[in-house]
Design a protein around this motif. Structure first.
Motif, PDB file in Angstrom:
ATOM      1  N   SER A 256     -25.367   4.686  26.588  1.00  0.00           N
ATOM      2  CA  SER A 256     -24.420   3.831  27.315  1.00  0.00           C
ATOM      3  C   SER A 256     -23.182   3.554  26.464  1.00  0.00           C
ATOM      4  O   SER A 256     -22.063   3.462  26.980  1.00  0.00           O
ATOM      5  CB  SER A 256     -25.090   2.517  27.728  1.00  0.00           C
ATOM      6  N   TYR A 260     -19.237   4.205  27.219  1.00  0.00           N
ATOM      7  CA  TYR A 260     -18.292   3.093  27.138  1.00  0.00           C
ATOM      8  C   TYR A 260     -17.081   3.458  26.283  1.00  0.00           C
ATOM      9  O   TYR A 260     -15.933   3.191  26.667  1.00  0.00           O
ATOM     10  CB  TYR A 260     -18.987   1.860  26.552  1.00  0.00           C
ATOM     11  N   ALA A 263     -14.590   5.697  27.976  1.00  0.00           N
ATOM     12  CA  ALA A 263     -13.781   4.980  28.958  1.00  0.00           C
ATOM     13  C   ALA A 263     -12.734   4.083  28.306  1.00  0.00           C
ATOM     14  O   ALA A 263     -11.547   4.142  28.639  1.00  0.00           O
ATOM     15  CB  ALA A 263     -14.694   4.155  29.864  1.00  0.00           C
ATOM     16  N   ILE A 264     -13.154   3.251  27.351  1.00  0.00           N
ATOM     17  CA  ILE A 264     -12.228   2.283  26.774  1.00  0.00           C
ATOM     18  C   ILE A 264     -11.172   2.959  25.907  1.00  0.00           C
ATOM     19  O   ILE A 264     -10.019   2.518  25.852  1.00  0.00           O
ATOM     20  CB  ILE A 264     -13.000   1.208  25.961  1.00  0.00           C
ATOM     21  N   PHE A 321     -19.720  -3.718  32.312  1.00  0.00           N
ATOM     22  CA  PHE A 321     -19.458  -2.307  32.601  1.00  0.00           C
ATOM     23  C   PHE A 321     -18.872  -2.144  34.002  1.00  0.00           C
ATOM     24  O   PHE A 321     -17.850  -1.474  34.188  1.00  0.00           O
ATOM     25  CB  PHE A 321     -20.756  -1.504  32.504  1.00  0.00           C
ATOM     26  N   PHE A 324     -15.357  -3.519  34.512  1.00  0.00           N
ATOM     27  CA  PHE A 324     -14.347  -2.672  33.890  1.00  0.00           C
ATOM     28  C   PHE A 324     -13.963  -1.523  34.819  1.00  0.00           C
ATOM     29  O   PHE A 324     -12.817  -1.057  34.811  1.00  0.00           O
ATOM     30  CB  PHE A 324     -14.860  -2.103  32.564  1.00  0.00           C
ATOM     31  N   CYS A 325     -14.916  -1.045  35.604  1.00  0.00           N
ATOM     32  CA  CYS A 325     -14.618   0.027  36.563  1.00  0.00           C
ATOM     33  C   CYS A 325     -13.501  -0.391  37.513  1.00  0.00           C
ATOM     34  O   CYS A 325     -12.630   0.410  37.865  1.00  0.00           O
ATOM     35  CB  CYS A 325     -15.870   0.396  37.362  1.00  0.00           C
ATOM     36  N   ALA A 425     -11.908   7.616  33.291  1.00  0.00           N
ATOM     37  CA  ALA A 425     -12.442   6.460  32.568  1.00  0.00           C
ATOM     38  C   ALA A 425     -13.335   5.617  33.482  1.00  0.00           C
ATOM     39  O   ALA A 425     -14.383   5.115  33.055  1.00  0.00           O
ATOM     40  CB  ALA A 425     -11.302   5.610  32.006  1.00  0.00           C
ATOM     41  N   THR A 426     -12.943   5.468  34.731  1.00  0.00           N
ATOM     42  CA  THR A 426     -13.738   4.708  35.699  1.00  0.00           C
ATOM     43  C   THR A 426     -15.120   5.319  35.877  1.00  0.00           C
ATOM     44  O   THR A 426     -16.139   4.619  35.890  1.00  0.00           O
ATOM     45  CB  THR A 426     -13.020   4.659  37.061  1.00  0.00           C
ATOM     46  N   CYS A 429     -17.361   4.800  32.787  1.00  0.00           N
ATOM     47  CA  CYS A 429     -17.796   3.411  32.656  1.00  0.00           C
ATOM     48  C   CYS A 429     -18.896   3.096  33.671  1.00  0.00           C
ATOM     49  O   CYS A 429     -19.860   2.377  33.356  1.00  0.00           O
ATOM     50  CB  CYS A 429     -16.603   2.488  32.870  1.00  0.00           C
ATOM     51  N   GLY A 432     -22.078   4.580  32.398  1.00  0.00           N
ATOM     52  CA  GLY A 432     -22.535   3.804  31.250  1.00  0.00           C
ATOM     53  C   GLY A 432     -23.255   2.538  31.668  1.00  0.00           C
ATOM     54  O   GLY A 432     -24.284   2.168  31.090  1.00  0.00           O
ATOM     55  N   GLY A 433     -22.731   1.859  32.673  1.00  0.00           N
ATOM     56  CA  GLY A 433     -23.380   0.658  33.167  1.00  0.00           C
ATOM     57  C   GLY A 433     -24.744   0.937  33.765  1.00  0.00           C
ATOM     58  O   GLY A 433     -25.703   0.179  33.558  1.00  0.00           O
TER      59      GLY A 433
END
Length: 459
Positions: A256, A260, A263-264, A321, A324-325, A425-426, A429, A432-433
């Motif tokens: 995960s 992350y 994405a970040i 997570f 952030f999406c 990135a979306t 993320c 990852g969540g």
């Protein structure tokens, strides 16, 4: 006796100042390396020089993407070696502090040289020089940050201390990253007399000097032997790596975490491009938006701290997570529908602030829980290796992000490449969540609860 005291507020503050320092240096390179060496049309129109080869050179990859990817990979592979050396170090100063004292100044120097040394008239030579400087930068980063991070579970020996310590270093991490975003804001005042590249370099040098001072504060201000259990590990490096990655809870966390960081990093690398190319605003507003994001995020730190202590960390991290999406998704359409750029910028800043608070605090505390649980299960303390492995996940994620960003951003016209980076990135993320929901927090905390007494001491 080593590790006989629990860390107090003074120790936590001193430790957090070190995070402020290395966050500034890491933020400078993460946020501005691509921007400096892959200048946008806006920068070129202001007289920015082109130092390295531009455009795709192999299989859609750019020179800057390849160089940054190699640097991140080197960092990932050297971290376990440094972690093993730190875990096994026998020194009257402890296992971590000796590394931090020796690495702080070289770390700062290499940050500055990255933007200065590749300044010849030959793009090919500059490619080589940038590659060498970046490799040395990641070596010095690892020499400081791997032992530094290994102190987190050692200083945070109770649940409350772990969350409080993670909260403090999260605050200074975001303050350091915000300070790194000051580069173009400060450089704008120097640009008329020094040129865009010269102003950029001077600003980086000043920030790096401040960062080095901050990194030396915990290195000389904390007596590790009073607070940490400094018993050296006897496990060889490869065996320690294998044991770490066999831990199922860590496997879930690591996967995960990689997603992350992809994405970040794409979001942070692209922020200045989103502001200038999609919102149509000057790059000096990068600091304004990130500062706004940070200040709003700080408002949520106390609630996140309290909620984590009351309800556990797993649900809150998963929520971070998924939220952030939403922020990344909105970023992908910013500048459209006739909405002013300033409105888009503030909307993204507000949406990103909440998950920044959550994911800035809690993952460090989750990993400290996993490392402590493993120490109870195995009878061996290998905190350095766990945090080196976490650095590897960060490195792997950032490497993939740099490659993806530099390749996607040159696709299409009218900013479509930058929009694609936010969409990718979306997706990362979101996955990852979903992965993090598989983390077995109940078992980890149950093991820690049965392995320590109320004062935080091992039974």
């Amino acid at each position: 006796m080593a590790g006989t005291r629990l860390a107090d507020k003074r120790v936590i503050r001193l430790f957090a100042i070190g995070q402020l320092g290395w966050a500034i240096l890491s933020g400078i390179v993460s946020n501005w390396l691509v921007y400096f060496y892959m200048p946008s049309d806006t920068m070129l129109s202001r007289g920015m020089a082109v130092f390295i080869t531009q455009g795709a050179v192999f299989a859609g990859l750019t020179v800057i993407g390849i160089i940054t990817g190699c640097g991140r990979l080197l960092d990932g592979f050297i971290d376990p070696f440094i972690a093993s050396q730190s875990d096994r170090l026998k020194s009257p100063l402890g296992r971590r502090i000796p590394f931090m004292r020796k690495a702080a100044v070289p770390f700062g120097v290499m940050t500055v040289l990255i933007f200065i040394v590749p300044g010849t008239g030959s793009q090919t030579l500059n490619n080589v020089l940038l590659f060498c400087c970046l490799m040395l930068f990641y070596i010095t980063l690892s020499l400081y940050c791997t032992p530094f991070n290994a102190l987190i579970p050692e200083l945070g020996r109770t649940q409350e201390l772990r969350i409080d310590l993670s909260t403090h270093i999260s605050v200074t991490y975001f303050l350091g990253t915000a300070a790194a975003y000051l580069v173009t804001t400060v450089a704008a005042y120097l640009e008329p007399t020094m040129g865009i590249a010269g102003a950029f370099r001077i600003t980086v040098a000043v920030l790096a000097a401040v960062a080095v001072v901050c990194m030396l504060v915990p290195a000389f201000g904390i007596d590790e032997t009073l607070y940490a259990e400094s018993e050296p590990s006897s496990t060889p490096m490869f065996e320690s790596v294998a044991k770490t990655f066999k831990n199922h809870d860590f496997q879930v966390f690591e996967l995960s975490d990689v997603l992350y960081w992809v994405a970040i990093t794409m979001f942070q690398t692209g922020m200045t491009y989103y502001i200038t190319e999609l919102m149509g605003l000057p790059d000096s507003l990068s600091f304004v938006f990130f500062a706004a994001m940070t200040l709003i995020s700080l408002m949520f730190y106390a609630p996140v701290n309290m909620l984590a202590k009351r309800h556990g960390k797993k649900r809150i991290v998963a929520f971070g997570f998924f939220f952030f999406c939403l922020a990344f998704g909105v970023t992908s359409v910013c500048g459209m529908f006739g909405v002013p750029g300033m409105v888009w910028g503030m909307l993204v800043a507000v949406l990103a602030a909440i998950p920044m608070a959550i994911l800035g605090i809690l993952p460090q505390a989750v990993l400290a829980d996993i490392a402590e649980c493993d120490a109870i299960d195995t009878g061996e303390r290998r905190e350095g290796m766990f945090y080196a492995a976490r650095t590897f996940s960060m490195t792997l994620g950032q490497t993939l992000a740099m490659i993806l960003f530099t390749s996607l951003s040159i696709l299409g016209e009218n900013g479509m490449g930058y929009r694609a980076t936010a969409l990718v990135a979306t997706v990362f993320c979101l996955i990852g969540g979903l992965v993090f929901t598989r983390y077995n927090e109940r078992r980890v905390l149950g093991t820690i609860g049965s392995g320590t007494d109320e004062g935080g001491e091992r039974q």
